[in-house]
Design a protein around this motif. Structure first.
Motif, mmCIF file in Angstrom:
data_model
loop_
_atom_site.group_PDB
_atom_site.id
_atom_site.type_symbol
_atom_site.label_atom_id
_atom_site.label_comp_id
_atom_site.label_asym_id
_atom_site.label_seq_id
_atom_site.Cartn_x
_atom_site.Cartn_y
_atom_site.Cartn_z
ATOM 1 N N PHE A 150 0.867 -1.037 0.020
ATOM 2 C CA PHE A 150 -0.059 -0.086 0.059
ATOM 3 C C PHE A 150 0.784 1.218 -0.140
ATOM 4 C CE2 PHE A 150 -3.543 -2.574 1.829
ATOM 5 C CZ PHE A 150 -4.388 -2.590 0.306
ATOM 6 N N ALA A 151 2.057 0.998 0.566
ATOM 7 C CA ALA A 151 2.860 2.513 0.807
ATOM 8 C C ALA A 151 3.479 2.682 -0.859
ATOM 9 C CB ALA A 151 4.043 2.199 1.781
ATOM 10 N N GLU A 165 9.404 -4.535 -7.324
ATOM 11 C CA GLU A 165 8.628 -5.403 -6.318
ATOM 12 C C GLU A 165 9.108 -6.863 -6.445
ATOM 13 O OE1 GLU A 165 6.383 -5.261 -3.720
ATOM 14 O OE2 GLU A 165 6.540 -7.426 -3.932
ATOM 15 N N ALA A 166 9.508 -7.518 -5.454
ATOM 16 C CA ALA A 166 10.023 -8.732 -5.502
ATOM 17 C C ALA A 166 8.740 -9.718 -5.833
ATOM 18 C CB ALA A 166 10.353 -9.117 -3.957
ATOM 19 N N GLY A 219 1.854 -6.396 -1.627
ATOM 20 C CA GLY A 219 2.676 -6.449 -0.380
ATOM 21 C C GLY A 219 2.060 -7.684 0.607
ATOM 22 N N THR A 220 1.918 -7.060 1.965
ATOM 23 C CA THR A 220 1.484 -7.837 3.029
ATOM 24 C C THR A 220 0.439 -8.933 2.567
ATOM 25 O OG1 THR A 220 2.067 -6.434 4.751
ATOM 26 C CG2 THR A 220 0.241 -7.823 5.323
ATOM 27 N N TRP A 239 1.210 -11.473 -0.016
ATOM 28 C CA TRP A 239 2.075 -12.812 0.658
ATOM 29 C C TRP A 239 1.315 -13.540 1.468
ATOM 30 C CZ3 TRP A 239 6.200 -13.636 -2.230
ATOM 31 C CH2 TRP A 239 7.091 -12.584 -2.752
ATOM 32 N N ASP A 279 -6.956 -6.867 11.172
ATOM 33 C CA ASP A 279 -7.472 -6.617 12.587
ATOM 34 C C ASP A 279 -7.690 -5.104 12.750
ATOM 35 O OD1 ASP A 279 -4.687 -5.792 13.285
ATOM 36 O OD2 ASP A 279 -4.291 -7.628 14.254
ATOM 37 N N TYR A 317 -9.291 0.552 7.555
ATOM 38 C CA TYR A 317 -7.997 0.277 7.107
ATOM 39 C C TYR A 317 -8.226 0.328 5.404
ATOM 40 C CZ TYR A 317 -4.041 -2.472 6.093
ATOM 41 O OH TYR A 317 -2.735 -3.035 5.570
ATOM 42 N N VAL A 336 15.278 -5.794 -5.112
ATOM 43 C CA VAL A 336 16.226 -4.718 -5.094
ATOM 44 C C VAL A 336 17.495 -5.335 -4.008
ATOM 45 C CG1 VAL A 336 16.942 -2.410 -4.204
ATOM 46 C CG2 VAL A 336 14.734 -2.926 -5.744
ATOM 47 N N MET A 375 -1.881 1.102 10.080
ATOM 48 C CA MET A 375 -0.800 1.007 8.915
ATOM 49 C C MET A 375 -1.130 2.072 7.860
ATOM 50 S SD MET A 375 2.096 0.061 9.847
ATOM 51 C CE MET A 375 3.155 -0.706 8.632
HETATM 52 C C1 LIG Z 1 -0.698 -10.933 8.388
HETATM 53 C C2 LIG Z 1 -0.254 -9.549 8.730
HETATM 54 C C3 LIG Z 1 -1.571 -8.964 9.065
HETATM 55 C C4 LIG Z 1 -1.538 -7.275 9.201
HETATM 56 N N1 LIG Z 1 -2.769 -6.833 9.386
HETATM 57 C C5 LIG Z 1 -2.931 -5.594 9.608
HETATM 58 C C6 LIG Z 1 -3.778 -4.868 10.218
HETATM 59 O O1 LIG Z 1 -4.918 -5.415 10.499
HETATM 60 N N2 LIG Z 1 -3.689 -3.399 10.375
HETATM 61 C C7 LIG Z 1 -2.669 -2.994 10.164
HETATM 62 O O2 LIG Z 1 -2.839 -1.664 10.211
HETATM 63 N N3 LIG Z 1 -1.619 -3.493 9.600
HETATM 64 C C8 LIG Z 1 -1.389 -4.646 9.489
HETATM 65 N N4 LIG Z 1 -0.564 -5.408 9.191
HETATM 66 C C9 LIG Z 1 0.683 -4.678 8.840
HETATM 67 C C10 LIG Z 1 0.889 -4.386 7.226
HETATM 68 O O3 LIG Z 1 1.989 -4.767 6.878
HETATM 69 C C11 LIG Z 1 0.539 -3.025 6.883
HETATM 70 O O4 LIG Z 1 -0.670 -2.848 7.280
HETATM 71 C C12 LIG Z 1 0.627 -2.656 5.361
HETATM 72 O O5 LIG Z 1 0.000 -3.570 4.563
HETATM 73 C C13 LIG Z 1 2.161 -2.431 4.997
HETATM 74 O O6 LIG Z 1 2.176 -1.899 3.595
HETATM 75 P P1 LIG Z 1 3.526 -1.574 3.208
HETATM 76 O O7 LIG Z 1 3.242 -1.186 1.675
HETATM 77 O O8 LIG Z 1 4.120 -0.564 3.932
HETATM 78 O O9 LIG Z 1 4.348 -2.928 3.276
HETATM 79 P P2 LIG Z 1 4.124 -4.357 2.728
HETATM 80 O O10 LIG Z 1 2.749 -4.348 2.426
HETATM 81 O O11 LIG Z 1 4.837 -5.280 3.441
HETATM 82 O O12 LIG Z 1 4.697 -4.388 1.321
HETATM 83 C C14 LIG Z 1 6.194 -4.315 1.062
HETATM 84 C C15 LIG Z 1 6.437 -4.790 -0.243
HETATM 85 O O13 LIG Z 1 8.077 -4.533 -0.517
HETATM 86 C C16 LIG Z 1 8.326 -5.804 -1.292
HETATM 87 N N5 LIG Z 1 9.737 -5.807 -0.936
HETATM 88 C C17 LIG Z 1 10.485 -5.553 0.138
HETATM 89 N N6 LIG Z 1 11.776 -5.823 0.181
HETATM 90 C C18 LIG Z 1 12.210 -5.758 -1.230
HETATM 91 C C19 LIG Z 1 13.228 -5.584 -2.021
HETATM 92 N N7 LIG Z 1 14.466 -5.715 -1.588
HETATM 93 N N8 LIG Z 1 12.965 -5.588 -3.250
HETATM 94 C C20 LIG Z 1 11.890 -5.650 -3.964
HETATM 95 N N9 LIG Z 1 10.515 -5.417 -3.200
HETATM 96 C C21 LIG Z 1 10.966 -5.635 -1.884
HETATM 97 C C22 LIG Z 1 7.883 -6.853 -0.406
HETATM 98 O O14 LIG Z 1 7.734 -8.068 -1.461
HETATM 99 C C23 LIG Z 1 6.274 -6.109 -0.247
HETATM 100 O O15 LIG Z 1 5.483 -6.593 -1.369
HETATM 101 C C24 LIG Z 1 -0.472 -6.766 8.996
HETATM 102 C C25 LIG Z 1 0.684 -7.531 8.485
HETATM 103 C C26 LIG Z 1 0.654 -9.049 8.421
HETATM 104 C C27 LIG Z 1 1.944 -9.520 8.008
#
Ligand SMILES: Cc1cc2nc3c(=O)[nH]c(=O)nc-3n(C[C@H](O)[C@H](O)[C@H](O)COP(=O)(O)OP(=O)(O)OC[C@H]3O[C@@H](n4cnc5c(N)ncnc54)[C@H](O)[C@@H]3O)c2cc1C
Length: 553
Positions: free
Chosen positions: A26-27, A46-47, A53-54, A57, A66, A72, A119, A456
């Motif tokens: 989402f970021a 993106e890997a 993302g989360t 996977w 949650d 959310y 990356v 998040m």
């Molecule tokens: C099972 C689970 C449930 C969750 N439930 C909640 C919830 O209910 N409420 C809440 O607020 N948060 C929750 N979270 C936290 C959740 O991670 C965030 O809400 C949000 O989805 C994060 O988004 P993001 O884009 O920051 O990171 P992510 O969704 O983790 O995405 C990061 C992406 O970066 C990619 N990446 C990482 N390193 C590299 C690299 N070196 N090269 C290329 N790509 C890379 C990964 O493959 C991934 O796709 C939960 C997390 C998990 C694991």
């Protein structure tokens, strides 16, 4: 899924962009949208095979949010808010992934994303003031700005259990779940771990499996989700007032989790403290929150994370609930957390988790009393010589949180300084956004920001907006380089620690502290003062001309 990769097969060879983004959760998705809106060329690596993302996977059975669905979700587009309809109070993983795909399509994001590219390096060159980023597929691209949207919980933690590789049955990771349906019908299944993911998965697996053995090291506190389909009338009323709700999420003192229940809360208004209240009053309040369900339970008494006496009252209430539900007293005892104050590890939100232990086909193994000796090809042998025969083993053993994804990249800043060295004793950042020695490198929800202590999506949008506004400001003012000044970073690190030390959080032995990873420095990583306070600080930094940062030409 691999179609997505085939659609974008070209390799970047020395291409130049305005911004490089890593991660399409989402970021990263929102970053891409905002950067494009400014007319900046952006490459996102993106890997995974697609966005989310989360939620791309983590496909384990029972996976769901949650935080409440209506909170959310992105707030940046009122059209998106209006057109998207969540079906349940807590959305399932498939529904959230559909939402991510919908957002990607609606804003045509995929054309700037290279999927299946991990990356591996990001190096800064002082002379040209650019970042060069490389992937495991041989891509090489440069940009003046690099933004790490790599996720706080994106690197699974592999447990150190002897013999794991010898297991000859089906081995699944909760956080790397297969894309094809998995059947547990008639099987002897083992689950290692009882954190948030396991607590969601166990009730679902138990319904299908012939027998389920849960291997628990540390019990966690879990509150009922009370999940249910969303009532269309409630959704309409909520959406009619979306801007006000969003404002509350952003500016609230707490985690931005939401205020979705009817106000005033049917459990009664939250108390400032339990002091001076009778047992009956307190129990009635907690009971009200328990019946409504969800993580807001922890906010029923405002000083729960500050005052050990209040915390004990709340924890005792939950322990009593566990004992009331779980019929076997020994199992109930083992499920009652006693080693950490409630809330100091992320509170879990479940659907019939404790009830699952009343099933005839479910057994809890308390690893504190009965440790694992090793995994064998057909099951798990315990130190006392007993053996659990298994067809399938599920690992729900958590993540190398907050720093794991960044430290897996060879990040080198000014003069070749390495991130791994900078963070050898724990992460050091200014605001969780930037770092001394790493010019023009931004982190989304990095260590030192509220991140995992918050909803998040609220934190992601705030960091993305801050970062993109900063890039815009720099372009407007002809600055080519931004970096925090050492004093600002030092003060921020001290402040983050000071805030954490004023709470019970450091007592948790949690992944917030890195305590789940052998050898990881024990530093409380998120900023615990709440999303509202944090946002005010970030806004003030900007209003004061990016106080604590230095610009260069
Ligand atoms: C099972 C689970 C449930 C969750 N439930 C909640 C919830 O209910 N409420 C809440 O607020 N948060 C929750 N979270 C936290 C959740 O991670 C965030 O809400 C949000 O989805 C994060 O988004 P993001 O884009 O920051 O990171 P992510 O969704 O983790 O995405 C990061 C992406 O970066 C990619 N990446 C990482 N390193 C590299 C690299 N070196 N090269 C290329 N790509 C890379 C990964 O493959 C991934 O796709 C939960 C997390 C998990 C694991």
């Amino acid at each position: 899924m691999s179609n997505t990769a085939e659609k974008y097969p070209q390799r970047d060879e020395g291409k130049r962009f305005d911004v490089i983004v890593v991660g399409a959760g989402f970021a990263g998705m929102y970053l891409l949208h905002r950067l494009r809106g400014m007319g900046l060329t952006t490459r996102l690596y993106e890997a995974g095979h697609s966005v989310g993302g989360t939620w791309y996977w983590n496909r384990y059975p029972g996976a769901r949010c949650d935080a409440e669905s209506l909170a959310y979700s992105y707030s940046f587009s009122s059209e998106l808010e209006t057109e998207w309809n969540w079906s349940e109070r807590y959305a399932t993983q498939p529904e959230i992934l559909r939402y991510a795909e919908h957002v990607a399509d609606k804003f045509d994001l995929k054309r700037d994303i290279r999927f299946e590219r991990r990356v591996t390096r990001a190096h800064y060159d002082d002379r040209s003031s650019t970042w060069t980023v490389e992937t495991d597929r041989g891509d090489r691209a440069t940009a003046p700005f690099c933004v790490m949207a790599t996720g706080c919980l994106s690197v699974p933690q592999e447990p150190q259990i002897a013999g794991l590789k010898e297991f000859a049955g089906n081995l699944y990771w909760a956080s790397r779940w297969p894309h094809q349906p998995v059947s547990f019908a008639g099987q002897r299944v083992g689950v290692i771990g009882t954190g948030s993911s396991a607590i969601q998965a166990i009730p679902v697996i138990a319904e299908q499996a012939g027998h389920l053995t849960v291997f628990q090291r540390t019990p966690n506190f879990s509150v009922p989700a009370c999940n249910a389909p969303l009532d269309p009338a409630f959704v309409d009323a909520f959406k009619a007032n979306y801007p006000a709700h969003r404002r509350n999420h952003r500016l609230g003192m707490g985690a931005g989790f939401g205020d979705l229940q009817i106000e005033p809360h049917p459990g009664g208004p939250a108390l400032e403290t339990a002091a001076g209240k009778s047992q009956t009053e307190i129990r009635a309040l907690l009971e009200g929150y328990w019946r409504i369900g969800g993580a807001n339970f922890i906010g029923a008494i405002a000083d729960t994370m500050l005052n050990p006496d209040t915390n004990r009252i709340v924890a005792d209430f939950v322990r009593d609930k566990i004992r009331a539900v779980v019929k076997d007293p020994a199992t109930a005892d083992a499920l009652c957390p006693t080693s950490h104050p409630i809330g100091t590890k992320r509170i879990c939100v479940d659907s019939a988790y404790y009830e699952t232990y009343n099933r005839a086909n479910v057994k809890l193994v308390n690893l504190r009393a009965d440790p694992i000796d090793r995994v064998m090809h057909n099951g798990i042998r315990m130190k006392d010589g007993s053996f659990h025969e298994l067809d399938t083993l599920v690992l729900a053993t958590g993540f190398d949180a907050m720093t794991g994804a960044l430290l897996r990249i060879d990040v080198r800043g000014s003069n070749g300084a390495s991130l791994a060295q900078k963070w050898a004793a724990g992460p050091r950042t200014y605001l969780g956004i930037g770092m001394v020695g790493f010019p023009n490198l931004f982190m989304i929800t990095g260590p030192g920001s509220p991140s995992v202590l918050s909803n998040m999506l609220v934190s992601i949008e705030q960091h993305v907006d801050w970062t993109v506004d900063c890039v815009e400001y720099m372009r407007k003012h002809g600055h080519r380089r931004i970096e925090p000044v050492p004093a600002a970073e030092d003060q921020w690190v001290d402040h983050v620690n000071e805030v954490a030390n004023g709470t019970l959080f450091p007592q948790g032995g949690s992944w917030y502290l890195g305590a789940n990873i052998p050898g990881k420095p024990r530093v409380f990583m998120p900023y615990a003062a709440g999303v509202g306070v944090y946002r005010e600080i970030c806004d003030r930094v900007v209003a004061n001309g990016y106080e604590g940062f230095s610009f260069g030409a």
